[in-house]
Design an enzyme around this catalytic site. Sequence first.
Site, mmCIF file in Angstrom:
data_model
loop_
_atom_site.group_PDB
_atom_site.id
_atom_site.type_symbol
_atom_site.label_atom_id
_atom_site.label_comp_id
_atom_site.label_asym_id
_atom_site.label_seq_id
_atom_site.Cartn_x
_atom_site.Cartn_y
_atom_site.Cartn_z
ATOM 1 N N SER A 140 -9.833 -0.593 6.960
ATOM 2 C CA SER A 140 -9.255 -0.407 5.628
ATOM 3 C C SER A 140 -8.547 -1.617 5.038
ATOM 4 O O SER A 140 -8.204 -1.609 3.856
ATOM 5 C CB SER A 140 -8.292 0.779 5.645
ATOM 6 O OG SER A 140 -9.027 1.988 5.677
ATOM 7 N N LYS B 175 0.855 -1.191 0.000
ATOM 8 C CA LYS B 175 0.000 0.000 0.000
ATOM 9 C C LYS B 175 0.892 1.242 0.000
ATOM 10 O O LYS B 175 1.905 1.280 0.712
ATOM 11 C CB LYS B 175 -0.898 -0.024 1.233
ATOM 12 C CG LYS B 175 -1.976 1.054 1.256
ATOM 13 C CD LYS B 175 -2.846 0.911 2.504
ATOM 14 C CE LYS B 175 -4.010 1.882 2.515
ATOM 15 N NZ LYS B 175 -4.858 1.718 3.726
ATOM 16 N N SER C 50 -9.636 1.649 2.726
ATOM 17 C CA SER C 50 -8.781 2.411 1.845
ATOM 18 C C SER C 50 -7.697 1.577 1.147
ATOM 19 O O SER C 50 -7.079 2.056 0.202
ATOM 20 C CB SER C 50 -8.082 3.510 2.644
ATOM 21 O OG SER C 50 -7.225 2.935 3.611
#
Lengths: 95, 478, 493
Positions: free
Chosen positions: C178, C79, C154
């Site tokens: 997330s 990420k 996210s």
Amino acid sequence: MGMDRKNIEYIAHLSRIELMVNEEEMFIRQLSDILSYVNKLNKINTENVKPLVYPLNMSNVFRDDELDESSSREEVLSNAPSTMGFFFKVPKVIE
Amino acid sequence: MEYEVVIGLETHAELSTITKLFCGCSTKFGSEPNTQICPVCLGMPGVLPVMNRKAFEYALKIAITLNCDINRFTNFDRKSYYYPDLPKNYQISQNYSNLGINGYMNIEVNNTIKKIHIHNVHLEEEAGKLIHPEEIGADYSLVDFNRAGVPLLEIVSCPDMRNIDEVESYMQTLRKILLYTGVSDCKMQEGSLRFEASISLRQKGSEKLGNRVEIKNLNSMKSVLRAVEYEIKRQSIVLDKGETVARETRLWDEVAERSERMRSKEEAQDYRYFPEPDLLPVFIDEKWLNIIRDTIPELPLARKQRFMETLKLSEYDACVLTEEKVLADFFEKCVNVLNRPKAFCNWIINDLLREVKDRKLDIHNLPIQPKQLISLVEIVEKGTISSTIAKEVFSEMVQTGKDPQTIIEEKKLAQISDESLIEAVIEKIITSNPEAIEDYKKGKKNALAFLIGQVMKEMKGKANPKIVNKLLKDKVGI
Amino acid sequence: MRLIKSTAIQIKDKIVSGEIQAKDVVRSLFEWIRETEPNVQAYITLNEEEALKKAAEIDKKIENNEQIGLLAGVPLAIKDNICTKNLYTTCASKILKDFIPLYDAFVIDRLKEEDAIIIGKTNLDEFAMGSSTENSSYKITCNPWNFDCVPGGSSGGSAAAVASDLAVMALGSDTGGSVRQPAALCGIVGVKPTYGRVSRYGLVAFGSSLDQIGTLTKDVKDAALLLKVISGNDLYDTTSAREPVPDYIDGIDSSISDLRIGIPREYFAEGLNCDVLKAVKDALKVYERLGAKIIDISLPHTEYAVAVYYIIANAEASSNLARYDGVRYGFRASNANGVISMYCRTRSEGFGNEVKRRIMLGNYALSAGYYDAYYLKASKVRNLIKSDFDTAFKKVDCIICPTSPIPAFKIGERANNPLEMYLSDIYTIPANLAGIPGISIPCGFSKEVLPIGMQILGQHFEEKKLLQIAYAFERETDFHLKKPVFKVSSAKI
Ligand SMILES: [Mg+2]
Ligand SMILES: [Zn+2]
């Protein structure tokens, strides 16, 4: 308690964010919604309830006073948007 | 109108740790700009602070020394404000649970002790340095982050001071405490000790405080005193006109010797303090507290009192000795071995300090050892050398670092007390000065002094005066 | 079967046995990326050159029978809010465009030590603020199961990448769900560890008392392997725990008979999509068949979790994001006069609306006169929410509930209603507030053939137990084996 123009301008300045007039209106609307939602917390009695800040019961973690290697100045400055000599450069700061 | 002056001081002292508060960067002063920085003290994305134990214990040490209640469960808070020298745009400090609260410090003003209350003592991080270029019309400033993250101790006094003398004594006493406990080098010119004053005036006798004015940018104790004086005048003029003093923060201008309004109460910053989630709280137990307590030395004021009471030194002597911890320590080492307080005190205050001054030596590594001064004092007492010669020996000691004994032997400075040797010389003098003998017998007392002088001269001043005197009297027969 | 469709453990075994080379894995992976990434848009930055270099190193190691790591040759996606030395780390924000960290995050160090191959940085909601990955200033990531839908967020880029085999495993971060929510919406396994289990050093902070790095994998065993690698104490994160890290794979297949599963009635209230409800109910039947007891429990303060979360997370965020000021790194707006205007312009141009909204909300909750009413009040209710769990875990070994009240929703569907978007995290947020671990595993599909995830929550540091519980279900079902189907050109290898 609610969110009005005066409030949003104050908060925006605290946040160092510049808002266009139309943005102001949008944020006033959205933040008001959110605030009126979070106000449901007032329904709960929290007398004698301690705030929880640290999810785990840990404490007293230190490091010894021993030197670590610092970064290379060149590397660090290469990340900066504006430099002069060995310094970071910013618009004039008047106290 | 008659006003009572109400003064409080906020002190910031950089702690003398090797590394910064939250990272391993050096705290060395005066290095090349931006050479003592890393992702942590630059507030780069993703970094986390790790507390320097030494810095925390130094802060604890001062909190205890200043008689504070120690918050057994203390944590850190973020203080938010934007400034280019503050990397994260928040300062890790303490607000909701300061390390030490409700303390006090005794100060002495013309021989009376006054208790100044300490509101709180807490630990925080230093900011970087902004450089404003000399060149006129420059539209930029430069930032050096070497200082950013250096451990900073904040000591906030209560508004207990009532005049300049108390302010000065407070600053001096606090400075000595920080030096005595070894937590800070207190070099004001390097900014490692800084003061901010808050001043208000009120009508004599009235209870309620007047509007407070804070004064920043005070770079020396002198400027603190000047600024306070100036502010007292300024406020009394305002009040005399029947106006009210505005609550504001003012900047002291060292050169112009006046202060200027920086920001008003209305513009006061909204710091949005909240608990720092990246640093765990600290729990301080009795055991740890005692360990730190044991590292606290006797403080200057107490030591001075002890020197006066138990060692019978004069106020002046005691004061000079306790001015510098090294001197007081040197003095005590001597007295503990040989109980001659006055003698040692004189040697240290008069001779040692003069030598240090003349030779521009560093007080922190004195040129002689206590044991050397001890033996010098012993030798003088034994009468091996006269006190005049002792002075000569002392400066030789300072120069060469040699022991007094060695110097005396090498330079053959020892007094001659051997009667047969002295007698021989006396015979010689008597036979070569018959008329003096006559005068003496006629009762001219000063003739004896003349003869003694001759003998001493002959023996290069090394003869023991007492013995010369005695033998001579015997010879001329009275 | 196309090589890169296999799990990390399968790939690693093949590499170790010499059956294939790390090079082959990386090459075929990047071929697949060239084919598929244009549709999925999972990555912000690709790291092909470095990846191939690293693969060659690993192949050499194996040739010379050198010691190799637990993730030797496994291609991993990271990420883009996790710092990688010499590799762009943007947080999907314009304000960190072109930002190159000087250091590796703790977890990246660990991955490198275990010979994993970092193939790229994945898309996210700017600074991880969102539940749909629509708040990225670079691109919108699509759900591999339906390109018109969001992948969740996210960590949407990481989840979409793993679900479409654009990565074999991935790391995400979980502040309010997330990792778990996108895992559920993309039909893969997502683990949010106990707060403090994994070091946060190098994870760009959002809500410091809530953030945890988590894993996104194709099955539970891969999750166990990856979690073992990234867990452990770190001297640079004082909030990281000293608890020893167990071998999560060892004994993962142990029996769960007479396991006590708690079902919080507050989580099965209105607003729960009926397909999701049915899928979770069916999953519970599987557990009953395996000998587990289903126990009805209550977490009375659940309805306040979202409110508490949006105050605390954003209060912390408002100060965590204050450092983006255009002075030391990242973007600086031109055309500023004076330092304050430089700050304001930089941040106004550099941040997107969701981030601005949260920074302002957070500053409001901390500002003079509001601290007690908002931040402090929320922190107290947070404590009540935590004690809800403490009480529950006296009666049950774990809690099972839906991960998200709804399957993947359409792109743009909720973009204009922040509050509604916030409410889609209602089942995942409480775990972050209490600091407990949670895992989301595939447990079914909606009528529209969109994946549905089930969440298993446990006590602090009971990841091992959670993985056993998850594996017991995975072994009985094949939801985790289902792959989104989209046109695939002739597969190589
Ligand atoms: Mg301060
Ligand atoms: Zn540093």
